[in-house]
Motif scaffolding. Structure first.
Motif, PDB file in Angstrom:
ATOM      1  N   PHE A   1     -22.772 -77.720   6.962  1.00  0.00           N
ATOM      2  CA  PHE A   1     -23.755 -77.959   8.030  1.00  0.00           C
ATOM      3  C   PHE A   1     -23.523 -76.933   9.124  1.00  0.00           C
ATOM      4  CE2 PHE A   1     -26.895 -80.597   9.773  1.00  0.00           C
ATOM      5  CZ  PHE A   1     -26.704 -80.617  11.132  1.00  0.00           C
ATOM      6  N   SER A   2     -23.920 -75.683   8.862  1.00  0.00           N
ATOM      7  CA  SER A   2     -23.633 -74.605   9.799  1.00  0.00           C
ATOM      8  C   SER A   2     -24.873 -73.764  10.004  1.00  0.00           C
ATOM      9  CB  SER A   2     -22.491 -73.736   9.265  1.00  0.00           C
ATOM     10  OG  SER A   2     -22.841 -73.179   8.022  1.00  0.00           O
ATOM     11  N   ILE A   3     -24.809 -72.997  11.049  1.00  0.00           N
ATOM     12  CA  ILE A   3     -25.971 -72.192  11.422  1.00  0.00           C
ATOM     13  C   ILE A   3     -26.188 -71.089  10.396  1.00  0.00           C
ATOM     14  CG2 ILE A   3     -26.932 -70.770  13.259  1.00  0.00           C
ATOM     15  CD1 ILE A   3     -26.476 -73.751  13.909  1.00  0.00           C
TER      16      ILE A   3
ATOM     17  N   SER B   1     -24.620 -74.916  22.040  1.00  0.00           N
ATOM     18  CA  SER B   1     -23.830 -74.804  20.814  1.00  0.00           C
ATOM     19  C   SER B   1     -24.377 -75.616  19.663  1.00  0.00           C
ATOM     20  CB  SER B   1     -22.384 -75.231  21.088  1.00  0.00           C
ATOM     21  OG  SER B   1     -22.336 -76.577  21.543  1.00  0.00           O
ATOM     22  N   ARG B   2     -25.116 -76.674  19.934  1.00  0.00           N
ATOM     23  CA  ARG B   2     -25.606 -77.524  18.844  1.00  0.00           C
ATOM     24  C   ARG B   2     -27.000 -77.134  18.360  1.00  0.00           C
ATOM     25  NH1 ARG B   2     -23.229 -82.264  17.577  1.00  0.00           N
ATOM     26  NH2 ARG B   2     -25.169 -83.433  17.351  1.00  0.00           N
ATOM     27  N   TYR B   3     -27.598 -76.119  18.980  1.00  0.00           N
ATOM     28  CA  TYR B   3     -28.926 -75.679  18.564  1.00  0.00           C
ATOM     29  C   TYR B   3     -28.826 -74.782  17.329  1.00  0.00           C
ATOM     30  CZ  TYR B   3     -33.356 -73.139  18.549  1.00  0.00           C
ATOM     31  OH  TYR B   3     -34.543 -72.574  18.172  1.00  0.00           O
ATOM     32  N   ALA B   4     -29.751 -74.965  16.407  1.00  0.00           N
ATOM     33  CA  ALA B   4     -29.844 -74.099  15.230  1.00  0.00           C
ATOM     34  C   ALA B   4     -31.313 -73.781  14.984  1.00  0.00           C
ATOM     35  CB  ALA B   4     -29.233 -74.781  14.010  1.00  0.00           C
TER      36      ALA B   4
ATOM     37  N   LYS C   1     -28.594 -87.519  19.402  1.00  0.00           N
ATOM     38  CA  LYS C   1     -27.918 -88.420  20.325  1.00  0.00           C
ATOM     39  C   LYS C   1     -26.787 -87.729  21.089  1.00  0.00           C
ATOM     40  CE  LYS C   1     -30.109 -92.292  19.897  1.00  0.00           C
ATOM     41  NZ  LYS C   1     -30.745 -92.916  21.071  1.00  0.00           N
ATOM     42  N   THR C   2     -26.427 -86.510  20.700  1.00  0.00           N
ATOM     43  CA  THR C   2     -25.322 -85.803  21.344  1.00  0.00           C
ATOM     44  C   THR C   2     -25.801 -84.425  21.808  1.00  0.00           C
ATOM     45  OG1 THR C   2     -23.693 -86.953  19.969  1.00  0.00           O
ATOM     46  CG2 THR C   2     -22.971 -84.936  21.064  1.00  0.00           C
ATOM     47  N   LEU C   3     -25.433 -84.054  23.044  1.00  0.00           N
ATOM     48  CA  LEU C   3     -25.756 -82.738  23.601  1.00  0.00           C
ATOM     49  C   LEU C   3     -24.476 -82.142  24.174  1.00  0.00           C
ATOM     50  CD1 LEU C   3     -27.820 -80.565  24.534  1.00  0.00           C
ATOM     51  CD2 LEU C   3     -28.053 -81.868  26.661  1.00  0.00           C
ATOM     52  N   THR C   4     -24.233 -80.877  23.861  1.00  0.00           N
ATOM     53  CA  THR C   4     -23.088 -80.152  24.409  1.00  0.00           C
ATOM     54  C   THR C   4     -23.601 -78.994  25.263  1.00  0.00           C
ATOM     55  OG1 THR C   4     -21.728 -80.724  22.487  1.00  0.00           O
ATOM     56  CG2 THR C   4     -20.989 -78.897  23.854  1.00  0.00           C
ATOM     57  N   ILE C   5     -23.167 -78.948  26.532  1.00  0.00           N
ATOM     58  CA  ILE C   5     -23.575 -77.884  27.446  1.00  0.00           C
ATOM     59  C   ILE C   5     -22.341 -77.393  28.211  1.00  0.00           C
ATOM     60  CG2 ILE C   5     -25.933 -78.718  27.744  1.00  0.00           C
ATOM     61  CD1 ILE C   5     -25.042 -79.979  30.383  1.00  0.00           C
ATOM     62  N   SER C   6     -22.433 -76.213  28.760  1.00  0.00           N
ATOM     63  CA  SER C   6     -21.369 -75.721  29.638  1.00  0.00           C
ATOM     64  C   SER C   6     -21.559 -76.313  31.023  1.00  0.00           C
ATOM     65  CB  SER C   6     -21.391 -74.194  29.689  1.00  0.00           C
ATOM     66  OG  SER C   6     -22.647 -73.735  30.172  1.00  0.00           O
ATOM     67  N   ARG C   7     -20.501 -76.292  31.813  1.00  0.00           N
ATOM     68  CA  ARG C   7     -20.522 -77.020  33.075  1.00  0.00           C
ATOM     69  C   ARG C   7     -21.521 -76.459  34.073  1.00  0.00           C
ATOM     70  NH1 ARG C   7     -15.147 -76.825  36.362  1.00  0.00           N
ATOM     71  NH2 ARG C   7     -16.607 -77.716  37.858  1.00  0.00           N
TER      72      ARG C   7
ATOM     73  N   SER D   1     -20.790 -61.632  21.001  1.00  0.00           N
ATOM     74  CA  SER D   1     -20.647 -62.983  20.455  1.00  0.00           C
ATOM     75  C   SER D   1     -20.291 -63.931  21.584  1.00  0.00           C
ATOM     76  CB  SER D   1     -19.558 -63.016  19.381  1.00  0.00           C
ATOM     77  OG  SER D   1     -19.342 -64.338  18.924  1.00  0.00           O
ATOM     78  N   ASP D   2     -20.858 -65.162  21.533  1.00  0.00           N
ATOM     79  CA  ASP D   2     -20.568 -66.154  22.570  1.00  0.00           C
ATOM     80  C   ASP D   2     -20.525 -67.534  21.928  1.00  0.00           C
ATOM     81  OD1 ASP D   2     -21.242 -68.183  24.755  1.00  0.00           O
ATOM     82  OD2 ASP D   2     -20.957 -66.370  25.948  1.00  0.00           O
ATOM     83  N   ALA D   3     -19.408 -68.244  22.092  1.00  0.00           N
ATOM     84  CA  ALA D   3     -19.243 -69.562  21.462  1.00  0.00           C
ATOM     85  C   ALA D   3     -20.230 -70.576  22.003  1.00  0.00           C
ATOM     86  CB  ALA D   3     -17.807 -70.063  21.669  1.00  0.00           C
ATOM     87  N   ASP D   4     -20.697 -70.370  23.260  1.00  0.00           N
ATOM     88  CA  ASP D   4     -21.649 -71.294  23.854  1.00  0.00           C
ATOM     89  C   ASP D   4     -23.091 -70.915  23.552  1.00  0.00           C
ATOM     90  OD1 ASP D   4     -19.514 -72.604  25.075  1.00  0.00           O
ATOM     91  OD2 ASP D   4     -19.571 -71.266  26.805  1.00  0.00           O
ATOM     92  N   ARG D   5     -23.257 -69.869  22.786  1.00  0.00           N
ATOM     93  CA  ARG D   5     -24.599 -69.369  22.456  1.00  0.00           C
ATOM     94  C   ARG D   5     -25.316 -68.805  23.675  1.00  0.00           C
ATOM     95  NH1 ARG D   5     -25.763 -69.797  16.787  1.00  0.00           N
ATOM     96  NH2 ARG D   5     -24.103 -71.104  15.990  1.00  0.00           N
ATOM     97  N   ASP D   6     -24.566 -68.498  24.729  1.00  0.00           N
ATOM     98  CA  ASP D   6     -25.196 -67.867  25.878  1.00  0.00           C
ATOM     99  C   ASP D   6     -25.531 -66.417  25.531  1.00  0.00           C
ATOM    100  OD1 ASP D   6     -24.725 -70.174  27.312  1.00  0.00           O
ATOM    101  OD2 ASP D   6     -22.754 -69.506  27.985  1.00  0.00           O
ATOM    102  N   PRO D   7     -26.704 -65.945  25.885  1.00  0.00           N
ATOM    103  CA  PRO D   7     -27.082 -64.563  25.570  1.00  0.00           C
ATOM    104  C   PRO D   7     -26.381 -63.558  26.492  1.00  0.00           C
ATOM    105  CG  PRO D   7     -28.820 -65.630  26.797  1.00  0.00           C
ATOM    106  CD  PRO D   7     -27.804 -66.689  26.517  1.00  0.00           C
TER     107      PRO D   7
END
Length: 1193
Positions: free
Chosen positions: A18-20, A822-825, A881-887, A1002-1008
């Motif tokens: 289950f990966s991008i 990070s959870r967006y695909a 049901k779960t969202l991950t964001i940076s602070r 490359s960015d682990a948070d998917r930030d451009p």
């Protein structure tokens, strides 16, 4: 097989990660056979080929002298699927030496995949070693080989291909393999077997296999192929999914409902083909036996949108006990893909309920109530356009265990033994009648059934209704009394006409008032008789567009009496009306003590012998006499409760005749005698007096009368009752009823000739909203003033307490997962709106239901099960049901979805501090759904939070499901690759010193990437010039902080110098301001000096054929060397070449020739003339030489 060996068949579903970026194509399975000393994969680790490829050949290398390889194959069709109808039934063999054994000491081991799978990888193991022809010791280890084929193109990949097995890696050459075997052209392998004879037992054999994609799927480069789908239903209606078999033991007859046949349909894609089979299951078989059969039990090659018909028959034992056996059997239809052998596409199960009865009895009552019925009726009910009816049923006796209901034979499923349902809204184009039938079991073998009809009226239809005294009759009044008639229609405001039949007949009498519906008014009847009264309505250019119901009316002579007064009734009169007593002669008088004469009793009483009596004011009726004084405290005033005004929803005025005494009648019987004097027969009747029973009529108001009356909004059909302390007409001329005590009145009822103490206004009030209402009833005299009822005014109120109707609702929340988190695909963003949300899950459900196709480039197998089904949509909703964001992320939000059966307002609560919900409250209108947005505040601390909203309306409170919010620190970006910062130098033949610096972000948070900076310096790792604050010493190249998402930077010429060693470094920033830090490149050196700039000239400029051309070198060198250290390489364009500095060359033909020169300096730097491909030398025809000659004399 070796007895000490243990066979394991392990089928491990390797679901795709289950990966991008990964697309599910088909499931992968693993099979192995393992002996006691497995030496698993001693020939090498598995290499499973990619999706869309299958093994087409295998082989191995070892030092064994005896061996066998065997395979089974299946052809690959043009569309890339497997032709299982033409697969190998027998093994194909390849031997070395005398072959392998097949006994207990050296068995042949083989593995089959499932019939829908092909082999995609294999390996083996044994206690053996490697070898080649003539050398049993080299290579040292055994190996395996595999050839594989592209199913779409049929291209083969063998020795030297990336996944050809372990043999090449272990030092083998193609001719060194011990044994090989290949599938026929265009086929792949689905079963493998091998043996090593007596040399060494095969102790391990393992394979990977993969299912070929089903029709309509994509992957492996295959062309999508049509996929079948199965549906099964009862009769011809796809919505009918259950069967009821009713068996009557008395008649030994059986009936299937709603139909005696089933339909199997291929609902798949055009071009697909379906095979099916039916399986029956009887969970109560020990009791019911196998009571139902189907024919046929299977079908084949059903094309898309085509059907097979399956007949039902009963095989019920006559000894079965009576009763209802719910879900006593199931009939399951299993669909398979005709083109893929046993690939199952779906299963449809139809439950069967068995009802066994001794006989049928009629003790269930079903009724309907439309917009124009005040209470349920036996039907039919007329339903106007846009309206619906309520069907209700209840048993006449208790004990029913369950019922089934149909509408025109179509099943409506199981029902409780009493209940109700609302019919669909009328939107028919022409008048249609539907019959609702209900059958119930009494649990002892008996059945009860009843039916009712509703008529759906066409768009231009009119319905009309007639009521007298708020009732559809029958009505019984006495002469001189009135009937309050009401004429209604839907639509309203049409002309209407009266019709009366019976004791008198009237036809087409225009209506009162303005002659149009809706009208109400009173009419006094002074002639006795029996009548049938109805009206007809003129509409839509039709004189008789609608005929109302008929009201039966009986007008009687007024009679004295009434029932005897009840003991303990305290009022100024005897019970509910004056009572007729025998009062003459004096010796026969029955007049109670204290009673006074009011009037004669009427036509049916002899005024000389009887009279109507009552108790005068100042007395009360004790039950036997008119006693002086007031009513004792333990007795109530009036015949009802202490309240004069009460309310109900089931009030009724009814009448009944009863024997209230006897009368003497003079009766004559016909007779004849012979008269002697006259000499003939004469009429001589026989007369006598006969005692006959006397009948009276009494009127009773019934209902559950209350003050206060409690109900839920909307509360309609509320009845009001004013209770008089005796005969109403003695106190008041009329009663005014007011539903809301606002000073007016909704209905006025005359008390004239009323024979009951209770005056009723039926179906009067409607309360649409919750609240406490005051209803008033007031008796008024002829002048309109409030009348006196014995010792107090005839004026009282009742409370109507209306609570809000319980409106149930649902609420459920989901995050919107935006791109860049990070959870967006992207492959799961089906509508490509840069977020994963509930809309994508809803779309996925449509894909699972084959309503929509999976978009190109997207992955609809969300749970990686190998197929798309409703489980994918369910897993998607769970994921939301779960969202991950940076602070420091801003704009995170969730959406809450609400549904309700009726309009309501929901207030959202339990909102975390700092969060907002909009809108709040949430209004749900007639559409039944709404949504609100939960917005997350910015700059939350890093933590995992749970959020559980609540919602409440007037009657209900609900708690939402839990949302999880993960706030993490912003991860800095990185530069990936080896090297992380590659540097490219230019072509020095055309450029000076320069460099192009590249990187991969490359960015682990998917930030451009938002910015970058590049520096180049000649100070090695220190970059001191770049960091020195002294402006006199700056680094050679500094791009500065550039806002860009790019991945390369070019220094340009003029900034770097020949003969210098440089390093570059790069720093990148993400969109949230985090940076990667400086990342350095490897060092590189520019050339010692510039490259030579080749150039040349020639003469003559336009030579002629065979003329020598002198080429002269004009190259500029920068090496400082002499001629002997340099080199020249000439190409003349006609295959001629030269290595001298200034060559000559002759051309043989007239033509254009491209000439180029490559010059090399002493350091080996070489450049050709630029621009390529060189200079053009044009050879022309020689000009003739003319000589003028003088003419001869």
């Amino acid at each position: 097989m070796n007895r000490q060996s243990t066979i394991f068949l392990i089928i491990i579903l390797l679901t795709l990660a289950f990966s991008i970026g990964q697309t599910a194509w088909a499931e992968v399975f693993y099979y192995e056979w393992s002996g006691s000393n497995s030496n698993a994969q001693s020939a090498g680790r598995f290499e499973s080929v990619a999706e869309g490829f299958g093994l087409s050949g295998i082989g191995f290398g070892s030092d064994d002298n005896l061996c066998t390889l065997k395979i089974k194959t299946v052809p690959v069709m043009e569309n890339g699927t497997l032709d299982w109808d033409n697969r190998d039934r027998d093994w194909g063999f390849s031997h070395c030496g005398n072959g392998g054994g097949n006994d207990s000491s050296n068995p042949q081991i083989d593995l089959h995949s499932l019939s829908s799978q092909m082999m995609v990888g294999w390996s083996w193991g044994a206690n053996t070693s490697g070898g080649k022809p003539g050398d049993r010791d080299n290579p040292a280890d055994e190996c395996y080989f595999q050839q594989y084929m592209d199913l779409a193109t049929k291209e083969q990949y063998g020795w030297g291909a990336p996944l050809d097995g372990s043999c090449g890696d272990r030092g083998y050459q193609p001719g060194w393999l011990k044994n090989t075997i290949y599938a026929p052209a265009g086929s792949v392998i689905f079963a493998i077997g091998m043996s090593l004879g007596d040399d060494g037992d095969v102790s391990y054999l393992g394979v990977y296999s993969r299912e070929v994609p089903a029709f309509g799927s994509t992957g492996g480069g295959l062309t999508p192929t049509p996929t079948p789908a199965i549906d099964a239903f009862v009769g011809s209606d796809p919505s009918q999914k259950s069967i009821t078999l009713t068996y009557n033991k008395s008649t030994q007859t059986a009936d299937f409902s709603p139909a005696n046949f089933l339909t199997v349909k291929n609902t798949g894609a055009t071009g697909s083909s379906l095979d099916w089979r039916a399986e029956r299951y009887f969970p109560m078989g020990s009791t019911t036996g196998e009571f139902v059969a189907v024919s046929p039990t299977s079908g084949s090659n059903v094309s898309s949108d085509s059907t097979d018909t399956v007949s039902l028959s009963q095989t019920i034992s006559s000894n079965i006990e009576a009763g209802t056996y719910e879900n006593a059997a199931t009939i399951t239809f299993i669909g398979t893909d005709h083109n893929q052998l046993t690939v199952e596409v779906d299963r449809i199960t139809l439950p069967v309920t068995l009802v066994v009865a001794e006989n049928l009895v009629g003790q269930i009552d079903i009724k309907c109530k439309g917009p124009n019925e005040s209470s349920p009726v036996n039907g039919p009910c007329d339903i106007p356009q846009g309206q619906s009816a309520t069907i209700s049923w209840s048993p006449a006796v208790s004990g029913y265990r369950g019922c089934t209901m149909t509408r025109d034979g179509a099943s409506l499923g199981f029902k409780e033994n009493s209940g109700s349902l609302v019919t669909p809204v009328n939107n028919v184009s022409s008048e249609t009648t539907y019959t609702y039938n209900i059958v119930c079991s009494d649990g002892a073998g008996g059945l009860t059934n009843d039916s009712v009809s509703v008529k759906y009226l066409a768009a231009n239809s009119v319905i009309c209704d007639l009521k007298g005294n708020s009732s559809a009759g029958p009505l019984i009044i006495t002469k001189g009394q009135s009937v309050n008639w009401s004429v209604t229609s839907f639509p309203t405001n049409f002309k209407y006409f009266w019709h009366t039949s019976g004791s008198s007949t009237q036809t087409d009498v225009p209506g009162e008032g303005n002659g149009k519906t809706n009208w109400s008014g009173s009419y006094t009847y002074n002639t006795t008789g029996k009548y049938e009264v109805f009206v007809h309505v003129e509409a839509n250019n039709r004189h008789d567009a609608c005929q109302s119901n008929k009201v039966s009316l009986t007008v009687e002579e007024p009679i004295g009496g009434g029932e005897e007064p009840e003991a303990g009734v305290c009022n100024g009169h005897m019970g509910t009306s004056p009572v007729c007593y025998t009062d003459s002669p004096a010796g026969a008088s029955q007049v109670p003590s204290g009673a006074v004469f009011l009037r004669e009793c009427g036509e049916n009483f002899d005024p000389n012998w009887s009279g109507a009596y009552y108790c005068p004011a100042g007395t009360y009726w004790s039950g036997t006499a008119c006693e002086a004084g007031t009513c004792p405290e333990n007795r109530s005033v009036g015949s009802g409760s202490g309240n004069m005004v009460t309310a109900a929803t089931d009030g009724q005025l009814s009448s009944e005749r009863y024997q209230c005494g006897t009368v003497e009648e003079f009766v004559c019987e016909p007779g004849y005698r012979y008269d002697d004097d006259l000499g003939y027969m004469v009429y001589d009747p026989y007369c006598y007096t006969e005692t006959q029973p006397k009948y009276c009529t009494r009127y009773v108001v019934t209902g559950s009368w209350q003050d206060p009356l409690n109900g839920q909004s909307p509360l309609a059909g509320v009845d009001l009752k004013l209770q008089f302390p005796g005969t109403p007409s003695l106190y008041a001329n009329k009663v005014q009823f007011d539903c809301t005590d606002d000073g007016g009145f909704e209905r006025e009822v005359s008390t004239a000739n009323s024979q009951v103490a209770d005056i009723l206004a039926q179906d009067l009030c409607r309360y649409n909203s919750s609240g406490t209402y005051t209803a008033r009833a007031k008796g008024v005299d002829a002048s309109g003033n409030t009348a006196l009822c014995y010792d107090r005014p005839c004026n009282d109120t009742a409370q109507i307490v209306v609570s809000a109707a319980v409106v149930d609702f649902t609420m459920v929340s989901f995050w919107e997962i935006p791109a860049g988190t990070s959870r967006y695909a992207d492959k799961y963003d089906y509508n490509s709106d840069q977020k994963m949300a509930k809309a994508d899950a809803d779309f996925l459900a449509l894909v699972a239901g084959r309503v929509q196709a999976c978009p190109s480039g997207k992955d609809c197998d969300f749970n990686a099960s190998g197929s798309v089904n409703i489980g994918d949509a369910s897993a998607y909703l769970t994921y939301l049901k779960t969202l991950t964001i940076s602070r420091n992320y801003s704009g995170a939000r969730a959406v809450t979805y609400y549904t309700a059966a009726s309009p309501t307002s929901i207030t959202v609560g339990n909102i975390p501090s700092g969060y907002t919900v909009s809108p709040n409250p949430v209004a749900i209108g007639s559409g039944g759904s709404a949504s609100s947005t939960l917005t997350v505040p910015n700059n939350l601390d890093s933590a995992t939070r749970t959020i559980q909203l609540s919602g409440s309306n007037e009657t209900t409170t609900k708690t939402d499901t839990t949302l999880t919010l993960q706030v993490v620190e912003n991860s800095p970006p990185q530069l990936t690759g080896n090297p992380a910062v590659p540097v490219t130098q230019p072509n020095y033949c055309i450029s000076g010193p320069a460099a192009t610096v590249s990187w991969t972000y490359s960015d682990a948070d998917r930030d451009p990437q938002a910015f970058y900076q590049v520096q180049i310096d000649d100070k090695g790792n220190s970059f001191t010039d770049c960091e020195d604050a002294d402006s006199q010493t700056i680094c050679e190249v500094d791009s500065g902080k550039i806002p860009s998402s790019g991945g390369s930077y070019a220094s340009g010429e003029g900034k770097l110098t020949f003969g210098v060693t440089y390093k570059a470094r790069v720093k990148v920033w993400d969109s949230r301001g985090a940076d990667s830090g400086w990342v350095q490149s490897n060092s590189w050196a520019t050339p010692r000096h510039a490259y030579p700039q080749a150039n040349f000239t020639w003469s003559p400029l336009n030579p002629t054929p065979n003329q020598n051309v002198q080429f002269t070198d004009q190259t500029t060198f920068f090496d400082g060397g002499g001629v002997g250290q340099r080199g020249w390489s000439w190409t003349f364009g006609d295959t001629g070449t030269s290595n001298v500095q200034n060559p000559t060359h002759a051309y043989s033909a007239v033509e254009d020739y491209l000439v180029n020169l490559t010059a090399t300096d002493k350091d080996g730097f070489a450049c050709s003339y630029n621009p390529a491909p060189g200079k053009t030398v044009t050879v022309k025809t020689a000009v003739p030489v003319w000589k003028e000659v003088a003419p001869k004399p």
